[in-house]
Design an enzyme around this catalytic site. Structure first.
Site, PDB file in Angstrom:
ATOM      1  N   GLY A   1       0.786  -1.048   0.064  1.00 17.69           N
ATOM      2  CA  GLY A   1       0.095  -0.013   0.005  1.00 17.69           C
ATOM      3  C   GLY A   1       0.834   1.030  -0.086  1.00 17.69           C
ATOM      4  N   GLU A   2       0.590   2.054   1.004  1.00 18.77           N
ATOM      5  CA  GLU A   2       1.437   3.295   1.117  1.00 18.77           C
ATOM      6  C   GLU A   2       2.044   3.326   2.530  1.00 18.77           C
ATOM      7  OE1 GLU A   2       2.655   5.222  -1.396  1.00 18.77           O
ATOM      8  OE2 GLU A   2       3.802   6.326   0.358  1.00 18.77           O
TER       9      GLU A   2
ATOM     10  N   CYS B   1       6.083  -5.168   0.475  1.00 20.84           N
ATOM     11  CA  CYS B   1       6.418  -3.778  -0.038  1.00 20.84           C
ATOM     12  C   CYS B   1       6.229  -2.601   0.907  1.00 20.84           C
ATOM     13  CB  CYS B   1       5.404  -3.534  -1.534  1.00 20.84           C
ATOM     14  SG  CYS B   1       6.034  -2.249  -2.596  1.00 20.84           S
TER      15      CYS B   1
ATOM     16  N   ARG C   1      13.186   3.223  -0.391  1.00 22.81           N
ATOM     17  CA  ARG C   1      11.811   3.312  -1.154  1.00 22.81           C
ATOM     18  C   ARG C   1      11.875   3.607  -2.349  1.00 22.81           C
ATOM     19  NH1 ARG C   1       8.319   7.464   1.877  1.00 22.81           N
ATOM     20  NH2 ARG C   1       6.552   6.413   0.943  1.00 22.81           N
TER      21      ARG C   1
ATOM     22  N   HIS D   1       5.066  -8.398  -4.333  1.00 18.65           N
ATOM     23  CA  HIS D   1       3.431  -8.560  -3.786  1.00 18.65           C
ATOM     24  C   HIS D   1       2.911 -10.060  -4.298  1.00 18.65           C
ATOM     25  CE1 HIS D   1       2.476  -4.057  -2.935  1.00 18.65           C
ATOM     26  NE2 HIS D   1       3.528  -3.821  -4.039  1.00 18.65           N
TER      27      HIS D   1
ATOM     28  N   GLU E   1       0.676 -11.221  -3.013  1.00 18.54           N
ATOM     29  CA  GLU E   1      -0.654 -11.335  -2.930  1.00 18.54           C
ATOM     30  C   GLU E   1      -1.288 -10.783  -4.069  1.00 18.54           C
ATOM     31  OE1 GLU E   1       1.518  -9.029  -1.611  1.00 18.54           O
ATOM     32  OE2 GLU E   1       0.719  -7.160  -1.303  1.00 18.54           O
TER      33      GLU E   1
HETATM   34  N1  GLN Z   1       6.082   3.021  -2.696  1.00 18.56           N
HETATM   35  C1  GLN Z   1       5.359   2.656  -1.747  1.00 18.56           C
HETATM   36  C2  GLN Z   1       5.720   3.049  -0.194  1.00 18.56           C
HETATM   37  O1  GLN Z   1       6.861   3.796  -0.110  1.00 18.56           O
HETATM   38  C3  GLN Z   1       5.097   1.140  -1.505  1.00 18.56           C
HETATM   39  C4  GLN Z   1       4.427   0.660  -2.729  1.00 18.56           C
HETATM   40  C5  GLN Z   1       3.693  -0.738  -2.413  1.00 18.56           C
HETATM   41  O2  GLN Z   1       3.408  -1.002  -1.389  1.00 18.56           O
HETATM   42  N2  GLN Z   1       3.292  -1.143  -3.718  1.00 18.56           N
HETATM   43  O3  GLN Z   1       5.005   2.853   0.576  1.00 18.56           O
END
Ligand code: GLN
Length: 237
Positions: free
Chosen positions: A69-70, A101, A128, A194, A196
């Site tokens: 996610g983020e 991720c 990142r 990922h 998932e």
């Molecule tokens: N770039 C995202 C971050 O820094 C991670 C991206 C992802 O989970 N697909 O959180």
């Protein structure tokens, strides 16, 4: 290894005892990101995972997946929902965890550019968005240590790479250019990609194995009042 003996490591007495005591309850941190996809793949393996959004839900699981996610958003939501410090404490107390991720970024000890301290459970630096804008998303067939059979078709989306690995961190997969994209430290697993978002459940099976052989961390957390000493930190070398 087959599905029927999933997690058993039949020769290992600890594994047998742990599995007989109780299958670990698997949670998926469900604040933001692709937690539903994780739950769906676990379901395909016959495991009903709990979504974790509250302290009570965190206390009720033995092992946790931190989804993609983020990372900044997940960290912010974890703080505002009061989960951040308890999460840190559970990880320090030995709870098995897998970050994909963004989740892996949060597990790392050092994250340049993150607007706050990461959870810091794994002795590595997560860089990142390591692939730049032009190729911010790609697939790569990867050999992953512990995953038998055909290469895993790894899905990378604005992915990190893992650097400056501590002595206790084992590399599980590298890109052809040598950069590390999957690693393990004890019962902690980090993948820059990922699984998932694929239909390949083998990484999930690998995590279930890790969770099954780890000491039941919920029990540890209960007896220590969640203030478990970060014993892994000094012992990593
Ligand atoms: N770039 C995202 C971050 O820094 C991670 C991206 C992802 O989970 N697909 O959180």
């Amino acid at each position: 290894m087959t599905d029927s003996d999933r997690g058993a490591l039949p020769g290992s007495p600890e594994a047998g005892a742990a599995a007989e005591a109780r299958a670990p309850r698997i949670g998926v941190l469900a604040l933001q990101g692709d937690f539903r996809e994780h739950r769906a793949l676990l379901r395909a393996l016959g495991v009903e995972a709990a979504l974790v959004r509250t302290l009570a839900e965190l206390h009720a699981v033995d092992a946790l997946i931190l989804p993609g996610g983020e990372s900044t958003t997940i960290a912010r939501l974890a703080r505002s929902s009061g989960l951040w410090e308890p999460l840190r404490a559970r990880l320090a107390g030995g709870m098995p965890a897998w970050g994909t991720c963004a989740g892996a970024i949060l597990l790392a000890r050092e994250v340049p550019g993150l607007d706050r301290e990461p959870l810091g459970a794994m002795a590595m630096r997560a860089r990142r968005n390591a692939f730049g804008r032009q190729i911010d998303s790609f697939e790569e067939p990867l050999a992953v240590a512990g995953v038998d059979g055909p290469l895993h078709r790894a899905v990378f989306i604005r992915a990190p790479v893992f650097e400056a690995l501590g002595a206790g961190v084992e590399v599980l997969a590298r890109l052809p250019d040598g950069r590390v994209v999957a690693a393990r430290e004890g019962a902690l697993l980090a993948t820059a990609f990922h699984p998932e978002l694929t239909e390949d459940p083998r990484l999930h099976a690998l995590f279930l194995d890790l969770a099954r052989v780890a000491p039941t961390s919920a029990a540890l957390a209960r007896t220590s009042g969640l203030a478990a000493a970060p014993e892994a930190a000094g012992a990593a070398g």
